[in-house]
Design an enzyme around this catalytic site. Structure first.
Site, short mmCIF file in Angstrom:
data_model
loop_
_atom_site.label_atom_id
_atom_site.label_comp_id
_atom_site.label_asym_id
_atom_site.label_seq_id
_atom_site.Cartn_x
_atom_site.Cartn_y
_atom_site.Cartn_z
N HIS A 94 10.42 -0.48 5.17
CA HIS A 94 10.64 0.94 5.43
C HIS A 94 11.80 1.43 4.58
CE1 HIS A 94 11.26 4.68 7.66
NE2 HIS A 94 10.00 4.51 8.03
N GLU A 99 3.32 0.90 11.42
CA GLU A 99 1.90 0.82 11.12
C GLU A 99 1.26 -0.47 11.60
OE1 GLU A 99 1.12 3.60 10.68
OE2 GLU A 99 1.16 4.34 8.62
N1 ACO Z 1 5.64 -6.37 1.24
C1 ACO Z 1 6.19 -7.03 0.20
N2 ACO Z 1 7.27 -6.57 -0.46
C2 ACO Z 1 7.79 -5.40 -0.07
C3 ACO Z 1 7.29 -4.67 1.02
C4 ACO Z 1 6.16 -5.21 1.69
N3 ACO Z 1 5.61 -4.58 2.71
N4 ACO Z 1 8.03 -3.56 1.18
C5 ACO Z 1 8.97 -3.58 0.25
N5 ACO Z 1 8.84 -4.70 -0.52
C6 ACO Z 1 9.69 -5.11 -1.63
C7 ACO Z 1 9.31 -4.42 -2.92
O1 ACO Z 1 8.30 -5.10 -3.59
C8 ACO Z 1 10.62 -4.45 -3.65
O2 ACO Z 1 10.83 -5.75 -4.15
P1 ACO Z 1 11.52 -6.00 -5.57
O3 ACO Z 1 12.91 -5.44 -5.42
O4 ACO Z 1 11.47 -7.48 -5.73
O5 ACO Z 1 10.71 -5.24 -6.57
C9 ACO Z 1 11.65 -4.25 -2.54
O6 ACO Z 1 11.02 -4.70 -1.34
C10 ACO Z 1 12.06 -2.80 -2.36
O7 ACO Z 1 10.87 -1.99 -2.32
P2 ACO Z 1 10.86 -0.41 -2.45
O8 ACO Z 1 9.48 0.03 -2.74
O9 ACO Z 1 11.97 0.05 -3.34
O10 ACO Z 1 11.29 0.00 -1.00
P3 ACO Z 1 10.99 1.38 -0.31
O11 ACO Z 1 12.12 1.68 0.58
O12 ACO Z 1 10.62 2.44 -1.28
O13 ACO Z 1 9.67 0.96 0.51
C11 ACO Z 1 7.71 1.22 1.73
C12 ACO Z 1 9.22 1.50 1.67
C13 ACO Z 1 7.02 2.08 0.69
C14 ACO Z 1 7.20 1.59 3.12
C15 ACO Z 1 7.44 -0.29 1.45
O14 ACO Z 1 8.17 -1.10 2.34
C16 ACO Z 1 5.96 -0.63 1.48
O15 ACO Z 1 5.27 -0.45 0.49
N6 ACO Z 1 5.46 -1.18 2.63
C17 ACO Z 1 4.05 -1.52 2.76
C18 ACO Z 1 3.21 -0.28 3.11
C19 ACO Z 1 3.46 0.20 4.52
O16 ACO Z 1 3.59 -0.57 5.48
N7 ACO Z 1 3.53 1.54 4.63
C20 ACO Z 1 3.80 2.22 5.91
C21 ACO Z 1 5.23 2.64 6.00
S1 ACO Z 1 5.68 3.32 7.56
C22 ACO Z 1 5.21 4.96 7.44
O17 ACO Z 1 5.33 5.59 6.43
C23 ACO Z 1 4.66 5.64 8.61
#
Ligand code: ACO
Length: 354
Positions: A242, A297
């Site tokens: 998140h 989610e």
């Molecule tokens: N699985 C694996 N790796 C992840 C995940 C995940 N679910 N979430 C974040 N990371 C990693 C990224 O790959 C990144 O790694 P890196 O630094 O090695 O490249 C690091 O964590 C940071 O990721 P960002 O994308 O910068 O983090 P952000 O704060 O933008 O992400 C997000 C938030 C988009 C929700 C992300 O965690 C994600 O894609 N999760 C999976 C999709 C999901 O569950 N979406 C629902 C969100 S809840 C809602 O909106 C209602």
């Protein structure tokens, strides 16, 4: 420039606060734990709409008017349903909402709250070649959705779900709604912006893929191997991570509690908890610079599955709850009279290449 606007404050709001360090969600002064499973969806609509509509009646009257709005939404939806048949459920609902008047009154707002609640069950049934079930205005909002789907029981769990997702700070879809409302466009336009943003898997589109992940893991029989392969491949695990929370998303536990009221969920819940535990260990080992915890989610997927919704409708059911937050934020933003218009940093392509 702040990529993804991370940590940028772009609005003042009385509506909700997300404390990502403490794992706390506050909606109009109430912690989520005081609302989910304790207040009805209609009471939370009243809470979020207070101060934004001069003619907002008391919660009982609002419940009755919302019931009436569902009946009217059904009459409007019936002739549209055959035209929407080729579209996925979410897109069909969005198309029907796009045809609605674009005003800013309480009637306009309640029409927009009622429409997804009526359209989603009708579109699910249409896809199964089943006749739509008309709403019962005397029923509670969530219980009526379950009725229109043709299911028995589960109204209380859906009610807790809709309350849990009703508002959540300046998330991507709410921000999109506020941007549109800041131009003084109407509530339908603001809600359509929210619907567009909610659809993607990084926001409200994740719960369908959570079910796909659980099913694949169940078929393979080895969660650790499946998760390692996905992470080695650079995939994200849906239902984890998140932008704001650095601890567990408090909504995950609110939904888990609601899920336990659905007796048919026991085995699936135990399996999902085991997958969650293994996923969190794998994420902690690999992503040491970022705390990645379970988000809303993951348990949304389990709850909506147990309540009888097909996976392709999950994001639409999310919209059924979040539409209230979009409307309240849109009114709050419009009342400031201030256009949202940030700047971009122009980077010349040939300079970047050099
Ligand atoms: N699985 C694996 N790796 C992840 C995940 C995940 N679910 N979430 C974040 N990371 C990693 C990224 O790959 C990144 O790694 P890196 O630094 O090695 O490249 C690091 O964590 C940071 O990721 P960002 O994308 O910068 O983090 P952000 O704060 O933008 O992400 C997000 C938030 C988009 C929700 C992300 O965690 C994600 O894609 N999760 C999976 C999709 C999901 O569950 N979406 C629902 C969100 S809840 C809602 O909106 C209602």
């Amino acid at each position: 420039m702040n990529s993804g606007l991370e940590d940028i404050v772009a609005a003042e709001t009385v509506l909700s606060d997300v404390d990502g360090e403490a794992g706390r969600l506050t909606i109009r002064g109430h912690p989520l734990s005081a609302l989910a499973g304790r207040k009805t969806f209609e009471e939370v609509v009243h809470l979020l709409f207070q101060g934004f509509f001069d003619d907002l009646p008391d919660p009982d009257r609002l419940t009755a008017i919302l019931g009436q709005a569902r009946a009217e939404a059904f009459d409007r939806a019936l002739p549209l349903l055959p035209l929407l048949a080729p579209l996925p459920v979410y897109d069909g609902m969005r198309a029907a909402l796009a045809a609605m008047p674009d005003g800013v009154t309480l009637d306009d707002a309640l029409r927009l709250v009622a429409a997804p609640a009526v359209l989603i069950p009708a579109l699910i049934r249409q896809a199964r070649n089943e006749e739509p079930v008309a709403p019962d205005p005397a029923c509670g909002h969530a219980a009526d959705v379950v009725r229109m789907l043709g299911r028995e029981g589960g109204g209380a769990a859906l009610d807790a779900y809709l309350v849990t997702v009703s508002d959540h700070g300046l998330n991507a879809s709410t921000f999109a709604s506020r941007v549109v409302a800041s131009t003084q466009a109407g509530l339908t336009s603001a809600v359509l912006a929210g619907l567009g943003a909610l659809k993607g898997p990084l926001h409200g589109g994740a719960p369908g893929p959570v079910i796909a992940m659980l099913d694949e893991i169940a078929a393979e029989g080895d969660a650790r191997a499946w998760i390692d392969r996905a992470l080695n491949h650079g995939d994200r695990l849906m239902g984890f991570g998140h932008r704001i929370y650095r601890v567990r998303d408090p909504r995950a536990d609110a939904l888990k509690a609601a899920l336990k009221t659905l007796d048919r969920a026991d085995d699936r819940l135990a399996f999902a908890e085991e997958v969650e535990r293994i996923a969190l260990v794998a994420l902690r080992q690999r992503k040491q610079s970022r705390v990645i915890e379970t988000n809303v989610e993951f348990y949304t997927a389990l709850l909506l599955e147990a309540a009888g919704f097909p996976t392709e409708s999950f994001t639409g059911v999310f919209a059924m709850g979040r539409v209230v937050g979009w409307i309240a934020h849109a009114r709050e933003q419009a009342l400031t009279g201030r256009l949202i218009r940030p700047k971009s940093l122009y980077v010349e392509e040939h300079a970047r290449a050099a």
